[in-house]
Design a protein around this motif. Structure first.
Motif: not given
Ligand SMILES: CC(C)(COP(=O)(O)OP(=O)(O)OC[C@H]1O[C@@H](n2cnc3c(N)ncnc32)[C@H](O)[C@@H]1OP(=O)(O)O)[C@@H](O)C(=O)NCCC(=O)NCCS
Length: 167
Positions: A24, A87, A93, A96, A98, A122, A132
């Motif tokens: 990240t 998170l 992964h 999807q 998750t 964040v 978020y």
């Molecule tokens: C943020 C994180 C947990 C999201 O998990 P993910 O499994 O990739 O997201 P999901 O597949 O559950 O996405 C759910 C929805 O959010 C949206 N989404 C996911 N990441 C997004 C982003 N960075 N910006 C905007 N929308 C996002 C998806 O498009 C999806 O939208 P939909 O409901 O319209 O289809 C993941 O990207 C992650 O682990 N990031 C790196 C770690 C990190 O930075 N954590 C936060 C630290 S504070």
């Protein structure tokens, strides 16, 4: 699948934590800081967190942990406010659904603890902050923080918790 973690998961969570931080923050935090992170050093902190409150883990098809999330009382604000402490999902992964499922589990737990809102900190440079925003997070403040000698901006988002739940 999402399940509540147990104490025995601490070592694996610590390993995923370090791996996910490196993925990240590689272009955000200095390389030496990230390279110096150690799962062994993080494990005691996760043991403590697991003893204090729920940690949720995401499993892949082979039941390996590929992500985690936890929350609890806000470390700064009122007792009625919760905080999403972490998170993280391995890149392989993401995308999807998750991350959203982990997020929902933490929010539902905070609701059950009586919280009507939740904050999350964040980094401004982390595109995950838009996740978020996507789920109702409102930017409430920004503050400077330092990681590995580099000055960064950390944003605080607040998410209002609806009384109902679909978890
Ligand atoms: C943020 C994180 C947990 C999201 O998990 P993910 O499994 O990739 O997201 P999901 O597949 O559950 O996405 C759910 C929805 O959010 C949206 N989404 C996911 N990441 C997004 C982003 N960075 N910006 C905007 N929308 C996002 C998806 O498009 C999806 O939208 P939909 O409901 O319209 O289809 C993941 O990207 C992650 O682990 N990031 C790196 C770690 C990190 O930075 N954590 C936060 C630290 S504070």
């Amino acid at each position: 699948m999402i399940r509540a973690a147990v104490l025995e998961d601490a070592a694996v969570i610590a390993r995923i934590h370090v791996a996910s931080w490196r993925e990240t923050y590689r272009t955000i935090m200095p390389d030496p800081y990230l390279d110096h992170l150690s799962a062994e050093n993080r494990e005691p902190g996760w043991r403590k967190s697991l003893a204090e409150g729920p940690v949720f883990v995401a499993l892949d098809q082979t039941n390996e942990i590929v992500g985690f999330a936890n929350g609890g009382p806000s470390r700064k604000n009122s007792v009625m406010e919760g905080e999403l402490y972490a998170l993280y999902l391995l890149k392989s992964h993401q995308g999807q659904g998750t991350g959203k499922r982990l997020f929902d589990h933490v929010l539902e737990d905070l609701r059950q603890q009586g919280c009507s809102s939740c904050v999350v900190n964040v980094l401004a440079d982390n595109p995950s902050r838009f996740f978020y925003e996507r789920f109702g997070g409102r930017l409430v403040s920004g503050q400077p923080i330092e990681r590995g000698g580099k000055q960064l901006i950390e944003y605080t988002y607040r998410i209002m918790l609806q009384p109902s739940s679909n978890v």
